[in-house]
Design a protein around this motif. Structure first.
Motif, PDB file in Angstrom:
ATOM      1  N   GLY A 232      59.263 -24.168 -71.710  1.00 32.32           N
ATOM      2  CA  GLY A 232      58.550 -24.716 -70.950  1.00 32.32           C
ATOM      3  C   GLY A 232      58.844 -26.255 -70.762  1.00 32.32           C
ATOM      4  O   GLY A 232      59.574 -26.829 -71.322  1.00 32.32           O
ATOM      5  N   MET A 233      58.407 -26.837 -69.553  1.00 33.54           N
ATOM      6  CA  MET A 233      58.795 -28.227 -69.162  1.00 33.54           C
ATOM      7  C   MET A 233      57.760 -29.264 -69.671  1.00 33.54           C
ATOM      8  O   MET A 233      57.931 -30.490 -70.115  1.00 33.54           O
ATOM      9  CB  MET A 233      58.837 -28.603 -67.648  1.00 33.54           C
ATOM     10  CG  MET A 233      59.812 -27.490 -67.037  1.00 33.54           C
ATOM     11  SD  MET A 233      61.679 -27.988 -67.458  1.00 33.54           S
ATOM     12  CE  MET A 233      61.949 -29.301 -66.182  1.00 33.54           C
ATOM     13  N   GLY A 234      56.752 -28.685 -70.265  1.00 34.59           N
ATOM     14  CA  GLY A 234      55.580 -29.459 -70.745  1.00 34.59           C
ATOM     15  C   GLY A 234      55.183 -30.694 -69.940  1.00 34.59           C
ATOM     16  O   GLY A 234      54.878 -31.963 -70.553  1.00 34.59           O
ATOM     17  N   THR A 235      55.168 -30.542 -68.636  1.00 33.12           N
ATOM     18  CA  THR A 235      54.938 -31.598 -67.695  1.00 33.12           C
ATOM     19  C   THR A 235      53.623 -32.379 -68.061  1.00 33.12           C
ATOM     20  O   THR A 235      53.578 -33.777 -68.188  1.00 33.12           O
ATOM     21  CB  THR A 235      54.919 -31.202 -66.262  1.00 33.12           C
ATOM     22  OG1 THR A 235      55.042 -29.646 -66.241  1.00 33.12           O
ATOM     23  CG2 THR A 235      56.032 -31.528 -65.395  1.00 33.12           C
TER      24      THR A 235
ATOM     25  N   LYS B  10      58.238 -30.160 -76.022  1.00 36.00           N
ATOM     26  CA  LYS B  10      56.943 -30.305 -76.381  1.00 36.00           C
ATOM     27  C   LYS B  10      56.975 -30.084 -77.892  1.00 36.00           C
ATOM     28  O   LYS B  10      56.139 -30.967 -78.592  1.00 36.00           O
ATOM     29  CB  LYS B  10      56.059 -29.127 -75.739  1.00 36.00           C
ATOM     30  CG  LYS B  10      54.847 -29.472 -75.619  1.00 36.00           C
ATOM     31  CD  LYS B  10      53.842 -28.493 -75.157  1.00 36.00           C
ATOM     32  CE  LYS B  10      53.270 -28.820 -73.917  1.00 36.00           C
ATOM     33  NZ  LYS B  10      52.301 -27.727 -73.627  1.00 36.00           N
TER      34      LYS B  10
ATOM     35  N   ALA C 137      53.115 -19.070 -77.967  1.00 35.92           N
ATOM     36  CA  ALA C 137      53.449 -20.201 -77.354  1.00 35.92           C
ATOM     37  C   ALA C 137      53.844 -21.474 -78.229  1.00 35.92           C
ATOM     38  O   ALA C 137      53.423 -21.599 -79.246  1.00 35.92           O
ATOM     39  CB  ALA C 137      52.152 -20.656 -76.135  1.00 35.92           C
TER      40      ALA C 137
ATOM     41  N   LEU D 112      58.310 -19.226 -77.898  1.00 39.36           N
ATOM     42  CA  LEU D 112      58.457 -19.497 -76.394  1.00 39.36           C
ATOM     43  C   LEU D 112      58.493 -21.062 -76.135  1.00 39.36           C
ATOM     44  O   LEU D 112      57.349 -21.715 -76.365  1.00 39.36           O
ATOM     45  CB  LEU D 112      57.614 -19.009 -75.442  1.00 39.36           C
ATOM     46  CG  LEU D 112      57.438 -17.499 -75.589  1.00 39.36           C
ATOM     47  CD1 LEU D 112      56.388 -16.949 -74.400  1.00 39.36           C
ATOM     48  CD2 LEU D 112      58.618 -16.776 -75.254  1.00 39.36           C
TER      49      LEU D 112
ATOM     50  N   LYS E  55      47.949 -29.173 -74.381  1.00 40.08           N
ATOM     51  CA  LYS E  55      48.573 -29.180 -72.893  1.00 40.08           C
ATOM     52  C   LYS E  55      48.666 -30.556 -72.519  1.00 40.08           C
ATOM     53  O   LYS E  55      49.573 -30.975 -71.676  1.00 40.08           O
ATOM     54  CB  LYS E  55      47.709 -28.520 -71.729  1.00 40.08           C
ATOM     55  CG  LYS E  55      47.523 -26.915 -72.320  1.00 40.08           C
ATOM     56  CD  LYS E  55      48.717 -26.203 -71.930  1.00 40.08           C
ATOM     57  CE  LYS E  55      48.509 -24.657 -72.433  1.00 40.08           C
ATOM     58  NZ  LYS E  55      49.699 -23.856 -72.763  1.00 40.08           N
TER      59      LYS E  55
ATOM     60  N   ASP F 138      52.471 -24.492 -77.978  1.00 43.39           N
ATOM     61  CA  ASP F 138      51.623 -25.556 -77.988  1.00 43.39           C
ATOM     62  C   ASP F 138      50.422 -25.281 -78.813  1.00 43.39           C
ATOM     63  O   ASP F 138      49.518 -25.997 -79.015  1.00 43.39           O
ATOM     64  CB  ASP F 138      51.254 -26.063 -76.573  1.00 43.39           C
ATOM     65  CG  ASP F 138      50.873 -24.754 -75.791  1.00 43.39           C
ATOM     66  OD1 ASP F 138      50.444 -23.681 -75.993  1.00 43.39           O
ATOM     67  OD2 ASP F 138      51.225 -24.872 -74.658  1.00 43.39           O
TER      68      ASP F 138
ATOM     69  N   GLY G  54      60.019 -19.217 -66.089  1.00 41.74           N
ATOM     70  CA  GLY G  54      58.701 -18.807 -66.369  1.00 41.74           C
ATOM     71  C   GLY G  54      58.696 -18.027 -67.810  1.00 41.74           C
ATOM     72  O   GLY G  54      59.851 -17.916 -68.357  1.00 41.74           O
ATOM     73  N   ASN G  55      57.510 -17.843 -68.511  1.00 44.29           N
ATOM     74  CA  ASN G  55      57.753 -17.387 -69.911  1.00 44.29           C
ATOM     75  C   ASN G  55      57.674 -15.771 -69.736  1.00 44.29           C
ATOM     76  O   ASN G  55      57.833 -15.162 -70.731  1.00 44.29           O
ATOM     77  CB  ASN G  55      56.520 -17.967 -70.747  1.00 44.29           C
ATOM     78  CG  ASN G  55      55.134 -17.619 -69.992  1.00 44.29           C
ATOM     79  OD1 ASN G  55      54.953 -16.646 -69.409  1.00 44.29           O
ATOM     80  ND2 ASN G  55      54.224 -18.353 -70.475  1.00 44.29           N
TER      81      ASN G  55
ATOM     82  N   GLN H 209      66.657 -19.385 -72.050  1.00 41.31           N
ATOM     83  CA  GLN H 209      66.050 -18.586 -71.076  1.00 41.31           C
ATOM     84  C   GLN H 209      66.678 -18.603 -69.655  1.00 41.31           C
ATOM     85  O   GLN H 209      67.333 -19.879 -69.652  1.00 41.31           O
ATOM     86  CB  GLN H 209      64.429 -18.879 -70.878  1.00 41.31           C
ATOM     87  CG  GLN H 209      64.126 -20.066 -69.842  1.00 41.31           C
ATOM     88  CD  GLN H 209      62.637 -20.218 -69.896  1.00 41.31           C
ATOM     89  OE1 GLN H 209      61.952 -20.706 -70.630  1.00 41.31           O
ATOM     90  NE2 GLN H 209      62.184 -19.581 -68.603  1.00 41.31           N
TER      91      GLN H 209
ATOM     92  N   LEU I  89      48.001 -16.458 -75.689  1.00 44.91           N
ATOM     93  CA  LEU I  89      49.586 -16.413 -75.561  1.00 44.91           C
ATOM     94  C   LEU I  89      50.127 -16.167 -76.962  1.00 44.91           C
ATOM     95  O   LEU I  89      50.877 -16.807 -77.446  1.00 44.91           O
ATOM     96  CB  LEU I  89      50.266 -17.610 -74.870  1.00 44.91           C
ATOM     97  CG  LEU I  89      51.464 -17.217 -74.114  1.00 44.91           C
ATOM     98  CD1 LEU I  89      52.075 -18.441 -73.214  1.00 44.91           C
ATOM     99  CD2 LEU I  89      52.485 -16.727 -74.999  1.00 44.91           C
TER     100      LEU I  89
END
Ligand code: UTP
Length: 408
Positions: free
Chosen positions: A99-102, A110, A233, A96, A386, A235, A204-205, A178, A311
């Motif tokens: 995500g935006m990895g903000t 990421k 995930a 997955l 994260k 990360d 979302g995941n 996605q 995850l």
């Protein structure tokens, strides 16, 4: 879709303002906006009005895990069954990475982050190295599906290609995007990123399997007889992927899912905890737990809500196909969203100004027939990235890699 059809669709959702700047757009921009209106699912917006009811929890009860000691006792049997399933091509991996990895604060996906100290070690590379361990052990190239989003798809694909897929077999990797969801103001008006584009964000995941099927991957699963998907995930740079022992334990459990879990470091650690909700397996987030729940203990003084999810799940394809018909809870995240206002001026908010709609992967568990919580040792398998520094960061992950003999 032509203008009149777009107007009709928008009117039915109270979103006509999205065409406010239509007259000022070029032909190309107009076509692209109409396409986006056609593709966008505006029905998610109703989740805003129903937020309380949608996210209300049922009756929670504790769920214990298969412990490290119990796994050790049957390790040989689990590993044998898992390896056989992998060799039979029944098990695949799903990364997955949409995500935006903000929190990490990099504009790149990421997985492109370099955690190396003396050489380049990208997050994607670490994950491939982990998967390669099982490829070697089983003598089988495992299919890897990589979920990206509109925002990072091109960069992710280019990065893998540039690095020769980090030694993985290129034709065993399939990328898919996605779905995106529109973002809205607090009063439910869809935001415009610019005059010709609706503001959207990855949904979302939890939407990974429906996105996978929409991308045509359901046919690959069927044609190749794939029965299990190990979803993970991007990360956690220490995680084991398609871990044969976990695969075997889940298959032998007779459940439709398995979830790797760790013992929380303390009752206040901010991880989601696996439990039961109205008799089905579920995950309760840290923010949803009362002090009473967090601190409740059994007759031996052991905490009852104590196994945190990391995850890394194994799902049965049969169960997932059935769950496609079930509606997942739409969660609402209040965020700072750059957009334009009704005059067309740019807005760069300092405070949250709108909502994003997200599905969560663990909500899938409720739709499946049982889940095996499978304990792993956090020091060996859990190094999430994260943030840049502090808890769950590049720094902490580097330390954990060093402890596990991984050269960076
Ligand atoms: P996180 O919840 O940590 O989000 O995702 P994130 O986007 O990586 O980071 P922040 O919160 O913006 O800092 C957990 C996993 O779910 C994936 C992420 O890529 C990560 O592997 N994910 C998340 C998606 O694939 N799509 C999404 O829409 C959201």
């Amino acid at each position: 879709m032509v203008y009149e059809e777009a107007l009709k669709k928008l009117s039915s959702y109270g979103q006509k303002h999205l065409l406010a700047f239509y007259d000022s757009l070029s032909d190309e921009q107009r076509a692209s906006l109409l396409d986006q209106i056609e593709e966008t699912d505006f029905s998610v917006i109703s989740a805003l009005a129903n937020e309380k009811a949608n996210t209300a929890r049922g009756e929670l009860s504790p769920l214990s895990a298969m412990t490290v000691a119990q796994i050790e006792e049957r390790k040989e049997e689990f590993t044998r069954v898992g390896l056989q399933a992998i060799r039979d091509g029944k098990v695949c991996a799903v990364l997955l990475a949409g995500g935006m990895g903000t929190r990490l604060g990099s504009a790149d996906p990421k997985g492109m982050y370099d955690i190396g100290l003396t050489k380049h070690v990208y997050i994607f590379q670490r994950l491939i190295e982990n998967l390669m361990d099982v490829v070697k052990e089983s003598g089988t190239w495992i299919r890897l599906f990589v979920m990206t989003s509109d925002v990072n798809d091109a960069k992710t694909r280019a990065f893998f290609a540039e690095h020769d897929y980090f030694g993985y077999k290129a034709d065993k990797i399939v990328f898919f995007k996605q779905d995106m969801a529109p973002t809205v103001s607090f009063d439910g008006k869809v935001l415009l990123e610019n005059k010709g584009r609706i503001s959207t964000s990855p949904n979302g995941n939890g939407g990974w399997f429906s996105s996978m099927v929409r991308a045509g991957i359901g046919d690959i699963l069927k044609d190749e007889g794939i029965e299990w998907l190990n979803v993970f995930a991007v990360d956690n740079v220490l995680q084991r992927i398609c871990d044969p022992t976990f695969v075997g334990a889940t298959i032998l459990s007779g459940y439709e899912a398995g979830s790797k879990v760790i013992r929380k470091a303390n009752p206040d650690e901010k991880v989601g905890v696996i439990c039961k909700e109205d008799g089905r397996t579920a995950v309760v987030e840290y923010s949803e737990m009362t002090d009473e729940l967090r601190n409740s203990v059994d007759e031996n003084g052991d905490y009852l809500y104590y196994f945190g999810v990391i995850l890394n799940y194994l799902f049965s394809v049969k169960g997932l196909m059935r769950a496609l018909d079930e509606e997942l809870t739409i969660h609402i995240a209040r965020k700072k969203i750059s957009c334009i206002d009704e005059n067309g001026s740019e807005v760069k908010p300092e405070e949250p100004n709108g909502c994003k709609f997200e599905l969560f992967i663990f909500d899938l568990l409720k739709a499946l027939e049982g889940c095996l919580p499978y304990e792993v040792v956090r020091e060996y398998e859990f190094a999430p990235i994260k943030n840049k520094t502090g808890v769950d960061s590049v720094e902490s992950a580097r330390k954990l890699c060093a402890q596990n003999g991984i050269e960076l």
